[in-house]
Design a protein around this motif. Sequence first.
Motif, PDB file in Angstrom:
ATOM      1  N   ALA A 107       0.834  -1.199   0.000  1.00  0.00           N
ATOM      2  CA  ALA A 107       0.000   0.000   0.000  1.00  0.00           C
ATOM      3  C   ALA A 107       0.870   1.252   0.000  1.00  0.00           C
ATOM      4  N   ALA A 108       1.961   1.232   0.758  1.00  0.00           N
ATOM      5  CA  ALA A 108       2.867   2.373   0.788  1.00  0.00           C
ATOM      6  C   ALA A 108       3.539   2.574  -0.572  1.00  0.00           C
ATOM      7  N   GLU A 109       3.934   1.475  -1.210  1.00  0.00           N
ATOM      8  CA  GLU A 109       4.541   1.581  -2.540  1.00  0.00           C
ATOM      9  C   GLU A 109       3.542   2.109  -3.560  1.00  0.00           C
ATOM     10  N   LEU A 110       2.294   1.654  -3.470  1.00  0.00           N
ATOM     11  CA  LEU A 110       1.261   2.129  -4.378  1.00  0.00           C
ATOM     12  C   LEU A 110       1.011   3.615  -4.174  1.00  0.00           C
ATOM     13  N   TYR A 111       0.949   4.045  -2.920  1.00  0.00           N
ATOM     14  CA  TYR A 111       0.731   5.455  -2.624  1.00  0.00           C
ATOM     15  C   TYR A 111       1.857   6.305  -3.212  1.00  0.00           C
ATOM     16  N   GLU A 112       3.091   5.847  -3.051  1.00  0.00           N
ATOM     17  CA  GLU A 112       4.217   6.599  -3.611  1.00  0.00           C
ATOM     18  C   GLU A 112       4.128   6.671  -5.130  1.00  0.00           C
ATOM     19  N   ALA A 113       3.736   5.575  -5.764  1.00  0.00           N
ATOM     20  CA  ALA A 113       3.593   5.584  -7.221  1.00  0.00           C
ATOM     21  C   ALA A 113       2.561   6.613  -7.657  1.00  0.00           C
ATOM     22  N   MET A 114       1.436   6.669  -6.954  1.00  0.00           N
ATOM     23  CA  MET A 114       0.399   7.648  -7.293  1.00  0.00           C
ATOM     24  C   MET A 114       0.889   9.071  -7.042  1.00  0.00           C
ATOM     25  N   LEU A 115       1.591   9.275  -5.926  1.00  0.00           N
ATOM     26  CA  LEU A 115       2.138  10.592  -5.621  1.00  0.00           C
ATOM     27  C   LEU A 115       3.035  11.078  -6.749  1.00  0.00           C
ATOM     28  N   LEU A 116       3.916  10.224  -7.218  1.00  0.00           N
ATOM     29  CA  LEU A 116       4.843  10.626  -8.272  1.00  0.00           C
ATOM     30  C   LEU A 116       4.114  10.874  -9.584  1.00  0.00           C
ATOM     31  N   ASP A 117       3.120  10.056  -9.894  1.00  0.00           N
ATOM     32  CA  ASP A 117       2.350  10.268 -11.122  1.00  0.00           C
ATOM     33  C   ASP A 117       1.587  11.588 -11.077  1.00  0.00           C
ATOM     34  N   VAL A 118       0.988  11.901  -9.948  1.00  0.00           N
ATOM     35  CA  VAL A 118       0.231  13.150  -9.827  1.00  0.00           C
ATOM     36  C   VAL A 118       1.176  14.348  -9.934  1.00  0.00           C
ATOM     37  N   ARG A 154      -3.586   4.772 -24.800  1.00  0.00           N
ATOM     38  CA  ARG A 154      -3.937   6.081 -24.259  1.00  0.00           C
ATOM     39  C   ARG A 154      -3.080   6.411 -23.043  1.00  0.00           C
ATOM     40  N   VAL A 155      -3.117   7.668 -22.642  1.00  0.00           N
ATOM     41  CA  VAL A 155      -2.304   8.116 -21.515  1.00  0.00           C
ATOM     42  C   VAL A 155      -2.784   7.462 -20.224  1.00  0.00           C
ATOM     43  N   VAL A 156      -1.840   6.936 -19.451  1.00  0.00           N
ATOM     44  CA  VAL A 156      -2.131   6.357 -18.138  1.00  0.00           C
ATOM     45  C   VAL A 156      -1.066   6.848 -17.158  1.00  0.00           C
ATOM     46  N   PRO A 157      -1.364   6.843 -15.871  1.00  0.00           N
ATOM     47  CA  PRO A 157      -0.322   7.127 -14.872  1.00  0.00           C
ATOM     48  C   PRO A 157       0.669   5.967 -14.860  1.00  0.00           C
ATOM     49  N   GLN A 158       1.858   6.206 -15.344  1.00  0.00           N
ATOM     50  CA  GLN A 158       2.773   5.117 -15.661  1.00  0.00           C
ATOM     51  C   GLN A 158       3.183   4.299 -14.442  1.00  0.00           C
ATOM     52  N   ARG A 159       3.565   4.957 -13.366  1.00  0.00           N
ATOM     53  CA  ARG A 159       4.053   4.223 -12.203  1.00  0.00           C
ATOM     54  C   ARG A 159       2.927   3.439 -11.534  1.00  0.00           C
ATOM     55  N   THR A 160       1.768   4.059 -11.431  1.00  0.00           N
ATOM     56  CA  THR A 160       0.631   3.390 -10.805  1.00  0.00           C
ATOM     57  C   THR A 160       0.205   2.186 -11.620  1.00  0.00           C
ATOM     58  N   THR A 161       0.118   2.364 -12.925  1.00  0.00           N
ATOM     59  CA  THR A 161      -0.287   1.265 -13.806  1.00  0.00           C
ATOM     60  C   THR A 161       0.707   0.120 -13.734  1.00  0.00           C
ATOM     61  N   ALA A 162       1.987   0.449 -13.799  1.00  0.00           N
ATOM     62  CA  ALA A 162       3.016  -0.591 -13.765  1.00  0.00           C
ATOM     63  C   ALA A 162       3.016  -1.335 -12.437  1.00  0.00           C
ATOM     64  N   PHE A 163       2.807  -0.604 -11.336  1.00  0.00           N
ATOM     65  CA  PHE A 163       2.836  -1.251 -10.028  1.00  0.00           C
ATOM     66  C   PHE A 163       1.660  -2.207  -9.867  1.00  0.00           C
ATOM     67  N   LEU A 164       0.470  -1.766 -10.247  1.00  0.00           N
ATOM     68  CA  LEU A 164      -0.699  -2.648 -10.128  1.00  0.00           C
ATOM     69  C   LEU A 164      -0.560  -3.861 -11.042  1.00  0.00           C
ATOM     70  N   ASP A 165       0.025  -3.649 -12.210  1.00  0.00           N
ATOM     71  CA  ASP A 165       0.243  -4.775 -13.116  1.00  0.00           C
ATOM     72  C   ASP A 165       1.253  -5.751 -12.534  1.00  0.00           C
ATOM     73  N   ASP A 166       2.297  -5.211 -11.910  1.00  0.00           N
ATOM     74  CA  ASP A 166       3.316  -6.059 -11.283  1.00  0.00           C
ATOM     75  C   ASP A 166       2.716  -6.871 -10.137  1.00  0.00           C
ATOM     76  N   LEU A 167       1.762  -6.277  -9.431  1.00  0.00           N
ATOM     77  CA  LEU A 167       1.091  -7.008  -8.357  1.00  0.00           C
ATOM     78  C   LEU A 167       0.169  -8.103  -8.880  1.00  0.00           C
ATOM     79  N   GLY A 168      -0.186  -8.000 -10.150  1.00  0.00           N
ATOM     80  CA  GLY A 168      -1.127  -8.966 -10.713  1.00  0.00           C
ATOM     81  C   GLY A 168      -2.565  -8.695 -10.308  1.00  0.00           C
ATOM     82  N   VAL A 169      -2.880  -7.434  -9.992  1.00  0.00           N
ATOM     83  CA  VAL A 169      -4.245  -7.096  -9.577  1.00  0.00           C
ATOM     84  C   VAL A 169      -5.145  -7.058 -10.808  1.00  0.00           C
ATOM     85  N   ARG A 170      -6.240  -7.773 -10.732  1.00  0.00           N
ATOM     86  CA  ARG A 170      -7.198  -7.836 -11.826  1.00  0.00           C
ATOM     87  C   ARG A 170      -8.609  -7.784 -11.255  1.00  0.00           C
ATOM     88  N   VAL A 171      -9.559  -7.420 -12.099  1.00  0.00           N
ATOM     89  CA  VAL A 171     -10.974  -7.497 -11.743  1.00  0.00           C
ATOM     90  C   VAL A 171     -11.595  -8.585 -12.610  1.00  0.00           C
TER      91      VAL A 171
END
Length: 250
Positions: free
Chosen positions: A30-41, A217-234
């Motif tokens: 969660a902390a890593e995800l938050y940092e990724a979002m912070l940097l993307d924003v 299309r444009v995506v927040p790169q760090r956030t997208t990459a981190f969630l993909d690395d986690l294997g999070v899917r719906v």
Amino acid sequence: MTTVTVLADPPVEGFVLQELAGGIVDDAEAAELYEAMLLDVCRAVEISGAELLVNYRPSEQVPDDVDPEAAVREPVTEALESPGNARFEVQVGSTFAGRVGNTVTHLLDEEDVATVAAVKPTAALLNRQLIDSAAMKLRSSGVVLGPAAGGRVYYAGFGEPIDFEDSYATPTVETIGERAADAGLDVDFLPPSAVLETRADLETIVPLLRARNRAGRVVPQRTTAFLDDLGVRVVDEDGEPSVVRETDRS
């Protein structure tokens, strides 16, 4: 030019995204995800026409072993192309609404900034187009809001101060809108977008990020990459969306 202030918590384990941690992700993730979002924003603000102001929490509001300025400044500085153009200042106030109000009012009244916006790192889909669109709207409206699910906001822009006490009370978009009306200010809105604070938010954001990424299309790169690395899917589970992890991190 709008000054966009990013109100950032130190991205440390057990302190951020507490409504998300302990389930699909653990505290450290969660902390890593938050940092990724912070940097993307922060990068989104940097590449827009806005000025970036990063507000970090005062030391008395974070764990004893955390330096809140360093925890925010160091990763943000590394992520920005022109870190010298960013400002870093401590937040003032005991509540989130108070900290927003103090920053916005100070910039408008004391520094003669024309317009000020407040955002959280959890505004994961904030991009240059939204920031610049809001700046245009603030030329003719005293308040511009970006609504998110559950009555939240991912963006709040101000050309004049309002009564900020408890202004982020749920539903925030309605509360701030009412305060703006009470102050005699016109209110305009950005298109709805998502924030990432809870597991339910993942149901919206993960498929959207994956779809946009697949479409180029444009995506927040760090956030997208981190969630993909986690294997999070719906996935579909008996006709209902369910958030799962397809892989474990090594």
